[in-house]
Scaffold this motif. Structure first.
Motif, short mmCIF file in Angstrom:
data_model
loop_
_atom_site.label_atom_id
_atom_site.label_comp_id
_atom_site.label_asym_id
_atom_site.label_seq_id
_atom_site.Cartn_x
_atom_site.Cartn_y
_atom_site.Cartn_z
N MET A 262 -1.42 -15.10 -28.13
CA MET A 262 -1.66 -16.50 -28.46
C MET A 262 -1.68 -17.32 -27.18
O MET A 262 -0.94 -17.04 -26.24
CB MET A 262 -0.58 -17.02 -29.42
N GLU A 263 -2.54 -18.31 -27.15
CA GLU A 263 -2.67 -19.18 -26.00
C GLU A 263 -1.91 -20.48 -26.21
O GLU A 263 -1.84 -21.00 -27.33
CB GLU A 263 -4.14 -19.50 -25.73
N PHE A 264 -1.33 -20.97 -25.13
CA PHE A 264 -0.67 -22.27 -25.16
C PHE A 264 -1.74 -23.35 -25.25
O PHE A 264 -2.57 -23.49 -24.36
CB PHE A 264 0.17 -22.45 -23.89
N GLU A 265 -1.74 -24.09 -26.33
CA GLU A 265 -2.75 -25.13 -26.56
C GLU A 265 -2.32 -26.47 -25.98
O GLU A 265 -3.06 -27.14 -25.28
CB GLU A 265 -2.99 -25.27 -28.07
N ARG A 266 -1.12 -26.86 -26.28
CA ARG A 266 -0.50 -28.08 -25.79
C ARG A 266 0.98 -27.97 -26.14
O ARG A 266 1.41 -26.98 -26.71
CB ARG A 266 -1.11 -29.34 -26.41
N GLU A 267 1.78 -28.95 -25.81
CA GLU A 267 3.21 -28.85 -26.05
C GLU A 267 3.49 -28.52 -27.52
O GLU A 267 3.05 -29.22 -28.42
CB GLU A 267 3.90 -30.16 -25.69
N SER A 268 4.19 -27.39 -27.73
CA SER A 268 4.64 -26.95 -29.06
C SER A 268 3.50 -26.52 -29.98
O SER A 268 3.68 -26.43 -31.18
CB SER A 268 5.47 -28.03 -29.75
N VAL A 269 2.32 -26.22 -29.41
CA VAL A 269 1.17 -25.79 -30.21
C VAL A 269 0.55 -24.56 -29.54
O VAL A 269 0.30 -24.56 -28.34
CB VAL A 269 0.11 -26.89 -30.34
#
Length: 291
Positions: A262-269
């Motif tokens: 999974m990729e880090f999309e934005r803070e906490s997402v």
């Protein structure tokens, strides 16, 4: 009512075994306060006697009552509003690409404000994209039957609508009800028809949840578990996402090292980027118990 160290540890182990919830030493007073009503209702005179009663509860009804008593169900409409705005924008773009079907899971829905907030922003996204009949289904789960019943009925204090904009208040019925001296308002049938409520224990992996989910909210629940259990839960939850799907966690929940694939999309997402099960990826961080 005082509680001995031995009795507290027995309750702590039982609650951990039943629901995965970890009780720290400083929660003794909370435990006693929360279960005192059960002792009174059952006319049981001591905590030790109540423990024996729960431990021998073959039917499971009092075990469920214990879990209901010790779990905390604080939430509100549009809690952490930025995440809901992100959901709305993501779904707007999806609708504009011609995708009419949306599946969402609120994995610790508590009394229902979260899934109903998700229903509102999903309908808003469809409207912004010009989609007139979107295919929307929202699954909302919790371990507490009591809060699920409350959520299903859909009545909330008017005071809980502080973050609900005036246009969004159109998703609530105009009729009001006075309950225990507090004015209550009900979410519209349109919203209630979009949400299905089920009792699910997140510690029971594999989870009996349909796959191919577009968006999962699993927020502010992991912090009640030890790190090893957090890892297992979040990875099992993430496995239910479709490729491209989004997982939202609480702002204080540090799970990035658990989410391979999974990729880090934005803070906490986080966004799922391939079909490999998240639970099959090696863990990047050492699994240790919280204090």
């Amino acid at each position: 009512m005082p509680i001995t160290e031995k009795t507290f540890l027995r309750f702590a182990k039982l609650i951990s075994d039943l629901a995965g919830i970890e009780l720290a030493q400083n929660r003794k007073k909370m435990l006693v306060n929360r279960i005192s009503n059960r002792l009174n209702a059952l006319k049981i005179g001591s905590l030790e006697e109540y423990y024996d009663f729960v431990a021998s509860d073959a039917a499971g009804s009092e075990r469920q009552a214990l879990i209901e008593a010790v779990t905390t169900h604080y939430t509100s409409f549009f809690r952490d509003q930025g995440q809901f705005l992100h959901v709305r924008e993501e779904l707007r773009k999806s609708f504009e690409k011609g995708r009419n079907k949306v599946r969402i899971w609120s994995a610790a829905c508590s009394s229902g404000e979260e899934p109903y907030s998700l229903a509102i922003v999903t309908l808003e996204a469809a409207s912004l994209a010009g989609v007139r009949k979107p295919d929307i289904r929202i699954l909302a789960t919790d371990i507490s039957n009591q809060v699920l019943q409350h959520a299903h009925e859909g009545w909330f204090p008017i005071s809980s609508l502080q973050k609900v904009s005036n246009p969004q208040r159109g998703y609530f019925e105009t009729q009001q009800r006075d309950i225990h001296g507090e004015a209550m308002v009900r979410v519209s049938k349109q919203l209630r028809d979009l949400v299905i409520f089920r009792n699910v224990n997140l510690c029971e992996c594999p989870l009996m949840i349909p796959g191919e989910i577009d968006i999962i909210f699993c927020r502010n629940v992991l912090l009640y578990f030890k790190t090893c259990r957090q890892q297992k839960i979040v990875r099992c939850v993430a496995d239910r996402l479709k490729v491209g799907g989004l997982l939202y966690v609480g702002a204080s929940e540090q799970v990035r090292g658990f989410l391979g694939g999974m990729e880090f999309e934005r803070e906490s997402v986080f966004r799922k980027v391939n079909e490999t099960r998240v639970s099959s990826f090696p863990v990047k961080e050492k699994c240790v118990a919280n204090s």
